[in-house]
Design a protein around this motif. Sequence first.
Motif, PDB file in Angstrom:
ATOM      1  N   SER A   1    -101.414  66.265 -10.322  1.00 26.68           N
ATOM      2  CA  SER A   1    -101.192  65.317 -11.415  1.00 26.68           C
ATOM      3  C   SER A   1    -100.765  66.047 -12.688  1.00 26.68           C
ATOM      4  O   SER A   1     -99.829  65.617 -13.387  1.00 26.68           O
ATOM      5  N   LEU A   2    -101.432  67.154 -12.990  1.00 23.77           N
ATOM      6  CA  LEU A   2    -101.087  67.929 -14.183  1.00 23.77           C
ATOM      7  C   LEU A   2     -99.709  68.569 -14.047  1.00 23.77           C
ATOM      8  O   LEU A   2     -98.929  68.595 -15.005  1.00 23.77           O
ATOM      9  N   VAL A   3     -99.410  69.052 -12.858  1.00 21.24           N
ATOM     10  CA  VAL A   3     -98.116  69.698 -12.636  1.00 21.24           C
ATOM     11  C   VAL A   3     -96.977  68.721 -12.876  1.00 21.24           C
ATOM     12  O   VAL A   3     -96.010  69.029 -13.590  1.00 21.24           O
ATOM     13  N   ILE A   4     -97.071  67.516 -12.305  1.00 20.24           N
ATOM     14  CA  ILE A   4     -95.949  66.572 -12.418  1.00 20.24           C
ATOM     15  C   ILE A   4     -95.831  66.027 -13.833  1.00 20.24           C
ATOM     16  O   ILE A   4     -94.750  65.584 -14.249  1.00 20.24           O
ATOM     17  N   PHE A   5     -96.923  66.047 -14.609  1.00 17.53           N
ATOM     18  CA  PHE A   5     -96.860  65.579 -15.996  1.00 17.53           C
ATOM     19  C   PHE A   5     -96.234  66.627 -16.910  1.00 17.53           C
ATOM     20  O   PHE A   5     -95.371  66.302 -17.740  1.00 17.53           O
TER      21      PHE A   5
ATOM     22  N   PHE B   1    -103.727  73.422   5.103  1.00 15.41           N
ATOM     23  CA  PHE B   1    -102.395  72.955   4.704  1.00 15.41           C
ATOM     24  C   PHE B   1    -102.392  72.480   3.257  1.00 15.41           C
ATOM     25  O   PHE B   1    -101.439  72.748   2.512  1.00 15.41           O
ATOM     26  N   TRP B   2    -103.448  71.775   2.842  1.00 19.12           N
ATOM     27  CA  TRP B   2    -103.535  71.300   1.456  1.00 19.12           C
ATOM     28  C   TRP B   2    -103.564  72.475   0.483  1.00 19.12           C
ATOM     29  O   TRP B   2    -102.887  72.452  -0.559  1.00 19.12           O
ATOM     30  N   LEU B   3    -104.317  73.529   0.811  1.00 20.28           N
ATOM     31  CA  LEU B   3    -104.365  74.717  -0.045  1.00 20.28           C
ATOM     32  C   LEU B   3    -102.997  75.394  -0.095  1.00 20.28           C
ATOM     33  O   LEU B   3    -102.542  75.821  -1.164  1.00 20.28           O
ATOM     34  N   TRP B   4    -102.323  75.478   1.054  1.00 19.79           N
ATOM     35  CA  TRP B   4    -100.980  76.068   1.090  1.00 19.79           C
ATOM     36  C   TRP B   4    -100.018  75.236   0.252  1.00 19.79           C
ATOM     37  O   TRP B   4     -99.168  75.784  -0.466  1.00 19.79           O
ATOM     38  N   CYS B   5    -100.120  73.911   0.344  1.00 21.94           N
ATOM     39  CA  CYS B   5     -99.250  73.021  -0.419  1.00 21.94           C
ATOM     40  C   CYS B   5     -99.424  73.241  -1.917  1.00 21.94           C
ATOM     41  O   CYS B   5     -98.443  73.326  -2.669  1.00 21.94           O
ATOM     42  N   ASN B   6    -100.670  73.376  -2.372  1.00 20.62           N
ATOM     43  CA  ASN B   6    -100.918  73.624  -3.789  1.00 20.62           C
ATOM     44  C   ASN B   6    -100.389  74.997  -4.211  1.00 20.62           C
ATOM     45  O   ASN B   6     -99.879  75.165  -5.324  1.00 20.62           O
ATOM     46  N   TYR B   7    -100.491  75.970  -3.324  1.00 23.19           N
ATOM     47  CA  TYR B   7     -99.937  77.294  -3.611  1.00 23.19           C
ATOM     48  C   TYR B   7     -98.419  77.222  -3.776  1.00 23.19           C
ATOM     49  O   TYR B   7     -97.851  77.824  -4.705  1.00 23.19           O
ATOM     50  N   LYS B   8     -97.756  76.485  -2.885  1.00 23.50           N
ATOM     51  CA  LYS B   8     -96.307  76.347  -2.974  1.00 23.50           C
ATOM     52  C   LYS B   8     -95.892  75.645  -4.265  1.00 23.50           C
ATOM     53  O   LYS B   8     -94.874  75.990  -4.875  1.00 23.50           O
ATOM     54  N   ILE B   9     -96.681  74.662  -4.686  1.00 32.70           N
ATOM     55  CA  ILE B   9     -96.398  73.972  -5.958  1.00 32.70           C
ATOM     56  C   ILE B   9     -96.492  74.962  -7.109  1.00 32.70           C
ATOM     57  O   ILE B   9     -95.643  74.975  -8.018  1.00 32.70           O
ATOM     58  N   PHE B  10     -97.511  75.805  -7.091  1.00 33.76           N
ATOM     59  CA  PHE B  10     -97.675  76.832  -8.135  1.00 33.76           C
ATOM     60  C   PHE B  10     -96.478  77.780  -8.150  1.00 33.76           C
ATOM     61  O   PHE B  10     -95.947  78.116  -9.220  1.00 33.76           O
ATOM     62  N   VAL B  11     -96.037  78.207  -6.973  1.00 32.00           N
ATOM     63  CA  VAL B  11     -94.892  79.111  -6.890  1.00 32.00           C
ATOM     64  C   VAL B  11     -93.638  78.443  -7.441  1.00 32.00           C
ATOM     65  O   VAL B  11     -92.862  79.060  -8.192  1.00 32.00           O
ATOM     66  N   MET B  12     -93.418  77.179  -7.084  1.00 27.94           N
ATOM     67  CA  MET B  12     -92.239  76.464  -7.565  1.00 27.94           C
ATOM     68  C   MET B  12     -92.277  76.276  -9.070  1.00 27.94           C
ATOM     69  O   MET B  12     -91.244  76.339  -9.746  1.00 27.94           O
ATOM     70  N   CYS B  13     -93.467  76.054  -9.621  1.00 28.33           N
ATOM     71  CA  CYS B  13     -93.591  75.866 -11.073  1.00 28.33           C
ATOM     72  C   CYS B  13     -93.303  77.142 -11.843  1.00 28.33           C
ATOM     73  O   CYS B  13     -92.854  77.100 -12.987  1.00 28.33           O
ATOM     74  N   THR B  14     -93.567  78.280 -11.214  1.00 27.10           N
ATOM     75  CA  THR B  14     -93.348  79.564 -11.883  1.00 27.10           C
ATOM     76  C   THR B  14     -92.000  80.183 -11.529  1.00 27.10           C
ATOM     77  O   THR B  14     -91.703  81.307 -11.922  1.00 27.10           O
ATOM     78  N   THR B  15     -91.172  79.436 -10.759  1.00 24.48           N
ATOM     79  CA  THR B  15     -89.841  79.904 -10.384  1.00 24.48           C
ATOM     80  C   THR B  15     -88.793  79.080 -11.115  1.00 24.48           C
ATOM     81  O   THR B  15     -88.882  77.846 -11.118  1.00 24.48           O
ATOM     82  N   PRO B  16     -87.824  79.683 -11.764  1.00 30.01           N
ATOM     83  CA  PRO B  16     -86.779  78.906 -12.449  1.00 30.01           C
ATOM     84  C   PRO B  16     -86.080  77.938 -11.502  1.00 30.01           C
ATOM     85  O   PRO B  16     -85.847  78.245 -10.336  1.00 30.01           O
ATOM     86  N   GLU B  17     -85.739  76.765 -12.025  1.00 32.84           N
ATOM     87  CA  GLU B  17     -85.128  75.721 -11.206  1.00 32.84           C
ATOM     88  C   GLU B  17     -83.819  76.176 -10.592  1.00 32.84           C
ATOM     89  O   GLU B  17     -83.509  75.871  -9.443  1.00 32.84           O
ATOM     90  N   SER B  18     -83.035  76.924 -11.334  1.00 34.55           N
ATOM     91  CA  SER B  18     -81.746  77.389 -10.829  1.00 34.55           C
ATOM     92  C   SER B  18     -81.911  78.325  -9.641  1.00 34.55           C
ATOM     93  O   SER B  18     -81.127  78.306  -8.689  1.00 34.55           O
ATOM     94  N   LYS B  19     -82.961  79.140  -9.660  1.00 33.06           N
ATOM     95  CA  LYS B  19     -83.205  80.068  -8.560  1.00 33.06           C
ATOM     96  C   LYS B  19     -83.650  79.332  -7.317  1.00 33.06           C
ATOM     97  O   LYS B  19     -83.294  79.682  -6.189  1.00 33.06           O
ATOM     98  N   LEU B  20     -84.438  78.248  -7.489  1.00 32.52           N
ATOM     99  CA  LEU B  20     -84.891  77.452  -6.351  1.00 32.52           C
ATOM    100  C   LEU B  20     -83.705  76.851  -5.609  1.00 32.52           C
ATOM    101  O   LEU B  20     -83.679  76.789  -4.389  1.00 32.52           O
ATOM    102  N   LYS B  21     -82.709  76.394  -6.360  1.00 33.91           N
ATOM    103  CA  LYS B  21     -81.566  75.722  -5.744  1.00 33.91           C
ATOM    104  C   LYS B  21     -80.672  76.677  -4.969  1.00 33.91           C
ATOM    105  O   LYS B  21     -79.937  76.260  -4.095  1.00 33.91           O
ATOM    106  N   THR B  22     -80.726  77.957  -5.316  1.00 33.42           N
ATOM    107  CA  THR B  22     -79.853  78.920  -4.652  1.00 33.42           C
ATOM    108  C   THR B  22     -80.544  79.665  -3.527  1.00 33.42           C
ATOM    109  O   THR B  22     -79.913  80.355  -2.758  1.00 33.42           O
ATOM    110  N   ASN B  23     -81.888  79.536  -3.438  1.00 35.07           N
ATOM    111  CA  ASN B  23     -82.625  80.238  -2.368  1.00 35.07           C
ATOM    112  C   ASN B  23     -82.316  79.628  -1.010  1.00 35.07           C
ATOM    113  O   ASN B  23     -82.176  78.448  -0.881  1.00 35.07           O
TER     114      ASN B  23
END
Length: 532
Positions: free
Chosen positions: A339-343, A510-532
Amino acid sequence: MARIVSLFKSSPLNDFLIPFRKAQNQWVARYIIIVFALIVRSAVGIGPYSGEATPPMYGDFEAQRHWMEITNHLPISEWYFYDLQYWGLDYPPLTAYHSWLMGKLGSFIDPSWFALNTSRGLETADLKSYLRITALIAELAIYIPAVQMFTRWMGRYYRKVTTIDQTIISAAILYQPVLIIIDHGHFQYNSVMLGLSLLAVVHLLYDNYCLAAILYVLSFSFKQMGLYYAPIFFFYMLSACTWSSDTHSFDLQRLISIGLCVIVTLGVQIAPFLIFGGLGQPQQILIRMFPFDRGLFEDKVANFWCATNIVIKYKKLFTSEQLKAMSLALTLLGILPSSLVIFFNRRKELIAWCLASCSMAFYLFSFQVHEKTILLPWMPIVLLLNEVDPDVISMVCWFCNVALFSMWPLLKRDNLIIQYFVLGVLSNWLMGNLSWIRRFLRMIKLPVKYRDLATPVLPHNWFWSLVIVTSYLAASALHIADAFVQPPRSLPHIWIIGNVVLSFGCFMLFWLWCNYKIFVMCTTPESKLKTN
């Protein structure tokens, strides 16, 4: 353009659809996967259903039929009060209106299907066919288009993939067995609620906030479990009003328009009950929708409370009120990160991830969870097949298999054993997850035609590969034990308990892994995510 097709290299799904690669428009390929999806669902519908030939209460099939019966013969003021000891209406108003419409249309064909009181337990072949067809039409009209619209947006605007790759991903989502076996085997209309929620997500992607709000309200107005997604929708739209991309300031007009859409959509549905039934109707509807008096959990389900109840006997140690408070506290804690991440980080590629995390937290920690509730986290999780990452796809396939396995006790009770195994094998075969069999056959020197092995099967990380292989072996052992070993008299439900504990452990990881992936995505620039 990125190419997702390489992630399904040498899989049957890729082989079936790759001839359409050069076509400018993929409409033929899309129609082929839809027709095949309907054939699979129709084949499942030939089999048994919930409560077949088991009087006096029967099951969910009879519940859906009975709601059509009472909504067609009773005044609206009695819909939520009539004969609550049988299958009293306990879904929101949109389900009641849907039951009324399906009952009205069915009565034109054969009024005896929904005759008041005298039609209870009716199980004729023509009634079964009619109800099965209504479930097919509901999914065809709402859920299937929503899947294709979401996949098209992700392919065009986020991952920049080809149209054939978008078609392959849509097919991979539509052939996952969990929704198929519940809606068209066990029998319900979950595709309506899930499809409306997914359509709401699609309109968030296109910044159509008012339409997204209307569709989401309709979703949980059809089935209250749609509220599992509420925190993400709320905080995403609140963020869009707080930090508007247009004005870079608080957008009061957008907030008011979204609020009015929510109020009007709810008001239109409740108004007939108030007009014809009085002010007591909303209270009764809420009581029927949220039956807290049933206890912490009603049946054995793979969530935190049921799995740990083996050691801690909650119902003996705590009062109902204390359990409600504990469940609420854990649930709020579980949904807080997403909830905090998406806000604070309103990025469209995070919506499916946050919906997956939030709904999984509800499933794991909330009050009164059913085996079928796994459909709520399942829907956003299968959407993650759109990620251009073989490790993510491997994890999603693992989750889908565990989700199907977690419903085994329910499906066994419904005599859907053949459907369970056939759908499980079919979906994994289509995705290429059974290509390891060819490798094994080559190792033992059997004459197998050479062909590249499909990917992905297991993630690259050794820990997750070990977890997945171990869980599959444990699930297989439980199936073998359930089939051939009689449980001891002192532990008659030992195999079901094993299913619950194993599934819960997998879901928690799986839920813990999902939250970890969200953390990684939040700390990765959006442009880099699109090119990975």
